[in-house]
Design a protein around this motif. Structure first.
Motif, PDB file in Angstrom:
ATOM      1  N   PHE A 611     -22.306  94.096 -16.717  1.00  0.00           N
ATOM      2  CA  PHE A 611     -22.929  93.985 -15.408  1.00  0.00           C
ATOM      3  C   PHE A 611     -22.214  94.908 -14.413  1.00  0.00           C
ATOM      4  N   ILE A 612     -22.992  95.626 -13.608  1.00  0.00           N
ATOM      5  CA  ILE A 612     -22.413  96.525 -12.602  1.00  0.00           C
ATOM      6  C   ILE A 612     -22.774  95.996 -11.217  1.00  0.00           C
ATOM      7  N   PRO A 613     -21.823  95.479 -10.495  1.00  0.00           N
ATOM      8  CA  PRO A 613     -22.111  94.922  -9.168  1.00  0.00           C
ATOM      9  C   PRO A 613     -22.293  96.040  -8.138  1.00  0.00           C
ATOM     10  N   ALA A 614     -22.854  95.682  -7.011  1.00  0.00           N
ATOM     11  CA  ALA A 614     -22.895  96.610  -5.887  1.00  0.00           C
ATOM     12  C   ALA A 614     -21.472  96.750  -5.337  1.00  0.00           C
ATOM     13  N   ALA A 615     -21.238  97.853  -4.653  1.00  0.00           N
ATOM     14  CA  ALA A 615     -19.884  98.116  -4.143  1.00  0.00           C
ATOM     15  C   ALA A 615     -19.417  96.998  -3.216  1.00  0.00           C
ATOM     16  N   LEU A 686     -15.575 104.276  -8.714  1.00  0.00           N
ATOM     17  CA  LEU A 686     -16.671 104.503  -9.660  1.00  0.00           C
ATOM     18  C   LEU A 686     -18.003 103.992  -9.121  1.00  0.00           C
ATOM     19  N   LEU A 687     -17.964 102.871  -8.408  1.00  0.00           N
ATOM     20  CA  LEU A 687     -19.205 102.330  -7.854  1.00  0.00           C
ATOM     21  C   LEU A 687     -19.750 103.233  -6.750  1.00  0.00           C
ATOM     22  N   HIS A 688     -18.870 103.765  -5.932  1.00  0.00           N
ATOM     23  CA  HIS A 688     -19.324 104.678  -4.890  1.00  0.00           C
ATOM     24  C   HIS A 688     -19.946 105.924  -5.517  1.00  0.00           C
ATOM     25  N   LEU A 689     -19.336 106.399  -6.583  1.00  0.00           N
ATOM     26  CA  LEU A 689     -19.881 107.568  -7.281  1.00  0.00           C
ATOM     27  C   LEU A 689     -21.266 107.263  -7.847  1.00  0.00           C
ATOM     28  N   LYS A 690     -21.408 106.070  -8.403  1.00  0.00           N
ATOM     29  CA  LYS A 690     -22.712 105.672  -8.986  1.00  0.00           C
ATOM     30  C   LYS A 690     -23.766 105.543  -7.905  1.00  0.00           C
ATOM     31  N   GLU A 691     -23.400 104.995  -6.755  1.00  0.00           N
ATOM     32  CA  GLU A 691     -24.361 104.780  -5.681  1.00  0.00           C
ATOM     33  C   GLU A 691     -24.655 106.054  -4.890  1.00  0.00           C
ATOM     34  N   ASN A 692     -23.875 107.107  -5.139  1.00  0.00           N
ATOM     35  CA  ASN A 692     -24.082 108.393  -4.471  1.00  0.00           C
ATOM     36  C   ASN A 692     -24.119 109.494  -5.522  1.00  0.00           C
ATOM     37  N   PRO A 693     -25.211 109.604  -6.271  1.00  0.00           N
ATOM     38  CA  PRO A 693     -25.293 110.545  -7.401  1.00  0.00           C
ATOM     39  C   PRO A 693     -25.109 112.001  -6.998  1.00  0.00           C
ATOM     40  N   GLU A 694     -25.340 112.307  -5.713  1.00  0.00           N
ATOM     41  CA  GLU A 694     -25.155 113.699  -5.277  1.00  0.00           C
ATOM     42  C   GLU A 694     -23.676 114.043  -5.100  1.00  0.00           C
ATOM     43  N   ALA A 695     -22.820 113.033  -5.102  1.00  0.00           N
ATOM     44  CA  ALA A 695     -21.379 113.250  -4.882  1.00  0.00           C
ATOM     45  C   ALA A 695     -20.664 113.482  -6.208  1.00  0.00           C
ATOM     46  N   ASP A 696     -19.443 114.023  -6.136  1.00  0.00           N
ATOM     47  CA  ASP A 696     -18.600 114.128  -7.318  1.00  0.00           C
ATOM     48  C   ASP A 696     -17.427 113.176  -7.154  1.00  0.00           C
ATOM     49  N   ILE A 697     -16.580 113.089  -8.177  1.00  0.00           N
ATOM     50  CA  ILE A 697     -15.488 112.114  -8.177  1.00  0.00           C
ATOM     51  C   ILE A 697     -14.498 112.385  -7.048  1.00  0.00           C
ATOM     52  N   TYR A 699     -15.149 113.590  -4.131  1.00  0.00           N
ATOM     53  CA  TYR A 699     -15.733 113.093  -2.888  1.00  0.00           C
ATOM     54  C   TYR A 699     -15.558 111.576  -2.791  1.00  0.00           C
ATOM     55  N   SER A 700     -15.774 110.870  -3.910  1.00  0.00           N
ATOM     56  CA  SER A 700     -15.632 109.412  -3.903  1.00  0.00           C
ATOM     57  C   SER A 700     -14.182 108.999  -3.636  1.00  0.00           C
ATOM     58  N   ILE A 701     -13.265 109.753  -4.210  1.00  0.00           N
ATOM     59  CA  ILE A 701     -11.852 109.462  -3.950  1.00  0.00           C
ATOM     60  C   ILE A 701     -11.535 109.700  -2.477  1.00  0.00           C
ATOM     61  N   ALA A 702     -12.028 110.814  -1.933  1.00  0.00           N
ATOM     62  CA  ALA A 702     -11.776 111.123  -0.520  1.00  0.00           C
ATOM     63  C   ALA A 702     -12.390 110.057   0.384  1.00  0.00           C
ATOM     64  N   TYR A 703     -13.585 109.592   0.023  1.00  0.00           N
ATOM     65  CA  TYR A 703     -14.239 108.541   0.805  1.00  0.00           C
ATOM     66  C   TYR A 703     -13.405 107.257   0.786  1.00  0.00           C
ATOM     67  N   THR A 704     -12.896 106.922  -0.391  1.00  0.00           N
ATOM     68  CA  THR A 704     -12.072 105.717  -0.517  1.00  0.00           C
ATOM     69  C   THR A 704     -10.785 105.867   0.277  1.00  0.00           C
ATOM     70  N   ARG A 705     -10.188 107.046   0.215  1.00  0.00           N
ATOM     71  CA  ARG A 705      -8.948 107.279   0.973  1.00  0.00           C
ATOM     72  C   ARG A 705      -9.194 107.181   2.477  1.00  0.00           C
ATOM     73  N   GLU A 706     -10.353 107.625   2.903  1.00  0.00           N
ATOM     74  CA  GLU A 706     -10.678 107.550   4.332  1.00  0.00           C
ATOM     75  C   GLU A 706     -10.729 106.092   4.788  1.00  0.00           C
ATOM     76  N   ILE A 707     -11.367 105.257   3.997  1.00  0.00           N
ATOM     77  CA  ILE A 707     -11.384 103.818   4.316  1.00  0.00           C
ATOM     78  C   ILE A 707      -9.968 103.265   4.303  1.00  0.00           C
ATOM     79  N   LEU A 708      -9.226 103.651   3.289  1.00  0.00           N
ATOM     80  CA  LEU A 708      -7.863 103.158   3.104  1.00  0.00           C
ATOM     81  C   LEU A 708      -6.985 103.498   4.303  1.00  0.00           C
TER      82      LEU A 708
END
Length: 838
Positions: A611-615, A686-697, A699-708
């Motif tokens: 099962f893959i939950p939403a972010a 990984l969930l952010h990457l899945k929910e944003n198929p136009e992004a690469d890994i 970008y998802s890491i940078a997005y997570t770091r921004e929240i962090l």
């Protein structure tokens, strides 16, 4: 043994408190005298008796303070003399020669230069020579020669010396006496300027400070007085000599509040703040009152702009760290003054210690502190530039060890550095007495104060090591007795868990807090691994249900082992709390653990069923399953017994606790996504990457770091400042310590899962003694005092200087014409100098 160590520490603390007296003692006693400036005052003749020195106390200091190796000045981080000691040693010898005293001391100083000059100037190459050294060193060589002292340099280094003289020519041709591009201005080195600079009494008078000083420099003011006879300069020098009876500082007057702040900073960096809490808080309260009462628009920068910036950034850091509400504009106003920024950028090597202090202040960034982001970017860029140049030439930054401090600050985020090891590093940093760069050397803590503080710090650190080793042994026995260290699967992290809690706070909490958090961390690690890799869904459902009911019925094997250890831990804590405070907290502790086990079971279902939950759903469960709140909330009961019951229930967690949970989850996820992807699990990246198929890994890491980063700023504000929650300061700081632990483990890799990465840190924290030694003595020249012709007479003519003014300069610099009738300022040409440049 422990009692004896504790008694010795307390006795030394009492002695140091009596000497420091942060609130009332003369702060000048904190600062070591400057040999170079003291020598210049020692040169000043008495007006009524020109054959005698005006300031006998300065001459006496020179006579009494030559180091064993024959030098005057300081050592670097490796216990070796720095290039600072060359002009200082020559200046001291000139002062002694001037008054025909200390012949044996002069000989010893000459022997030191003969034996060590090659090494000291060996790495200096023309344009890479520090500006201050290129101005001062040639002047001291010339003055020594005119005084009859033959400064000897090896033949193979004479070209280097010539290059230094040539760099001085370029400086004198390029720079105005005072301009907006160079700092400190050329005129602040007046005592070292040759006559061809054409300064006169008007130049001196125009730039005199209200106190009669020239740029508040004792050496420059002494030179100005001997050249002009200015009475204001004389009054300044007399006041200085009267105030500083044991050698003079290189800047006078100094900001006394700054000196006290520097001592507070030193106490904190050495891990000694716990012994001086009352004194530190009293001083900071006074600093805060002064800050609030001053004109917030702040005056223009003074001549000591670097000192002001150093003080303001240090005050901001200490005040904010101690919970005082201060604005970043307390020190960031330089960002709105383009001329000041330009000056700092042009002279970034000189400002390196100040820039480092600015960078450190930006560690304490709250939401909305955009000006601190700007200051951090500005300071980091200049520190990186300084290090880049220093890697090519070791003399750009005055001390190699100072370079290592800068690299350490840039490489490891403040939140990723455990306090216990930071204290050790600062103890072993042999240049830790250096505060900020002055005209010719660092302002330093006095040797006496620094030696005693280091002695206390080392004893304090090793006393902690004794306690930590004993508690780790006890914890290891506990883990083994409950079967947690021999489960046959997963990670055995007893040492890691204890290291995390013991090393993460500057003031260790009591035994109960350390053991409580460490035991909880061990149970969490084992149980989490059981859910991740060992238990079947049926096993996991049973243990989850057992924890909800708090009943071991139906459990066996690993499940039973985990539950029994957990039950023992909870009951132990509840009994201790009841004995101390008369309240039964058993159900509250069970609720926190039940919530944690339930989140692990949810994630196990996701993993085993695909099962893959939403972010958003993932983060709601993941911030619980990381179990950081399970570590800090039970301990918070003991640190703050008056916490309302509902504050520790899942539905009523304080915002600081929720921030802690999110931050630790995201820190883990950024470093674990590759592993979890291979294992068929998911995480936020990984969930952010899945929910944003136009992004690469990336970008998802940078997005997570921004929240962090945003969440970390919020937590830092909630941890340091009052008014955001009902937790006491110790509880809030425990939350911050937990974030620092996770940041340490997951900063650039998953260090927690490694069996080797933490080994050296644990050894330093618990077992390896602190290495604090005296400077290493240097061997003096072993042969007879072989005399060479003077440097000037041995320069070989070089074709590349034919079409330049260097020859004229080198000859003329030794003929300094007086600006007044002062006979001492007449410098006759050195013997043979004309011949070698004919």
């Amino acid at each position: 043994m422990e009692f004896s160590k504790s008694f010795n520490i307390q006795a030394l603390v009492k002695t140091i408190k009596g000497e420091l007296k942060l609130g009332s003692n003369d702060p000048y006693s904190f600062i070591a005298p400057c040999a170079y400036d003291t020598a210049w005052l020692a040169m000043v003749p008495d007006e009524s008796r020109p054959c005698q020195p005006m300031f006998n106390n300065c001459l006496d200091w020179v006579l009494s303070n030559q180091n064993e190796e024959g030098l005057w000045g300081e050592y670097d981080g490796h216990g070796m003399p720095t290039i600072e000691c060359l002009p200082a040693t020559i200046a001291c010898m000139i002062a002694l020669k001037r008054w025909k005293t200390g012949e044996m001391i002069i000989d010893k100083g000459m022997a030191f230069i003969e034996a060590n000059a090659e090494k000291l100037i060996g790495e200096i190459h023309g344009s890479n020579c520090p500006r201050w050294f290129a101005i001062v060193f040639p002047a001291m060589v010339e003055m020594a020669q005119t005084s009859g002292l033959e400064i000897i340099f090896p033949d193979r280094k004479k070209r280097v010396v010539m290059d230094i003289f040539y760099k001085r020519e370029r400086i004198l041709e390029r720079e105005e006496l005072v301009d907006k591009h160079h700092y400190p201005p050329l005129l602040s080195y007046l005592e070292a300027l040759p006559a061809l600079c054409n300064f006169d009494q008007e130049d001196v008078h125009k730039h005199l400070h209200a106190d009669g000083s020239l740029f508040q420099s004792p050496s420059a003011t002494a030179g100005a007085f001997m050249a002009t006879g200015n009475k204001d300069c004389l009054n300044y020098l007399q006041a200085l000599a009267q105030r500083s009876t044991n050698g003079v500082p290189q800047t006078y007057p100094m900001d006394e509040e700054l000196l006290k702040l520097c001592m507070v900073n030193q106490l904190q960096r050495l891990g000694l703040a716990e012994h001086f809490n009352q004194e530190i808080e009293g001083l900071l309260e006074q600093v805060y009152r002064n800050y609030m009462n001053q004109d917030q628009s702040r005056p223009k920068w003074t001549n000591s702009m670097e000192t002001q910036l150093y003080k303001d950034s240090l005050a901001f850091y200490l005040l904010r760290m101690h919970g005082f509400s201060v604005s970043p504009w307390m020190f960031c106003r330089f960002l709105r003054e383009e001329e000041v920024q330009d000056q700092i950028e042009r002279n970034h090597e000189y400002f390196s210690s100040v820039i480092l202090n600015v960078y450190r202040a930006t560690d304490l960034m709250f939401p909305g502190d955009h000006v601190l982001e700007e200051a951090r970017s500005f300071s980091r860029k200049l520190l990186e530039k300084t290090i880049s140049k220093a890697n090519k030439d070791q003399n750009i930054v005055p001390f190699p060890s100072f370079q290592s401090v800068i690299k350490h600050e840039l490489r490891f985020p403040w939140m990723a550095r455990p306090d216990h090891l930071e204290h050790r590093m600062w103890m072993e940093e042999k240049n830790n007495s250096g505060l900020w760069m002055g005209k010719t050397c660092f302002h330093r803590l006095s040797c006496l104060q620094n030696d005693k503080l280091k002695q206390l710090a080392a004893q304090n650190y090793e006393f902690r090591q004794t306690i930590y080793k004993s508690e780790l042994e006890e914890l290891t026995r506990w883990s083994k007795s409950w079967g947690l260290s021999d489960m046959g699967f997963g990670r055995e992290k007893t040492s890691y868990c204890y290291f995390a809690v013991a090393a993460s706070t500057s003031v260790p909490h009591d035994y109960e807090i350390r053991m409580m958090v460490a035991k909880s961390a061990i149970v969490i690690t084992v149980a989490d691994d059981f859910y991740d890799m060992e238990g079947s869904l049926d096993d996991l459902e049973k243990i989850t249900d057992a924890v909800q009911r708090w009943d071991a019925k139906g459990l066996s094997g690993h499940s039973k082992t985990i539950f029994d250890a957990l039950d023992n831990l909870v009951n132990e804590l509840a009994r201790k709390y009841f004995r101390q405070h008369g309240t039964d907290i058993t159900n509250s502790l069970r609720d926190i653990w039940s919530e944690t086990f339930a989140s692990w079971f949810t994630e196990a279902i996701w993993s085993k069923t695909g099962f893959i939950p939403a972010a958003e759903e993932y983060i709601e469960t993941g911030m619980i399953s990381i179990a950081s709140h399970t570590l800090v909330l039970p301990a918070s009961y003991f640190l703050n017994p008056s916490i309302p019951y509902y504050k520790l229930n899942p539905a009523q967690y304080e915002s600081i606790t929720k921030l802690l949970m999110v931050i630790t989850r995201l820190l883990n996820d950024i470093q674990s996504y590759k592993k979890e992807q291979k294992e068929g699990k998911t995480n936020f990246v990984l969930l952010h990457l899945k929910e944003n198929p136009e992004a690469d890994i990336e970008y998802s890491i940078a997005y997570t770091r921004e929240i962090l980063e945003k969440k970390k700023k919020e937590l830092l504000e909630h941890a340091l400042m009052d008014g955001f929650n009902d937790f006491s300061k110790p509880c809030r700081h425990l939350h911050l310590s937990c974030v620092k632990v996770f940041q340490m483990f997951f900063d650039s890799s998953n260090r927690y899962d490694s069996n080797t990465e933490m080994f050296q840190d644990i050894q330093k924290a618990f077992y390896i003694p602190v290495e604090i030694g005296a400077p290493k003595p240097l061997p003096l020249h072993s042969g007879s005092k072989k005399r060479y012709p003077t440097v000037a007479a041995n320069y070989h003519f070089d074709q590349r200087y034919k079409n330049r003014n260097y020859i004229r300069l080198a000859a003329n610099c030794l003929v300094s014409q007086p600006l007044s009738g002062n006979p001492y300022m007449k410098m006759p040409m050195a013997p043979n100098f004309k011949l070698c440049f004919m």
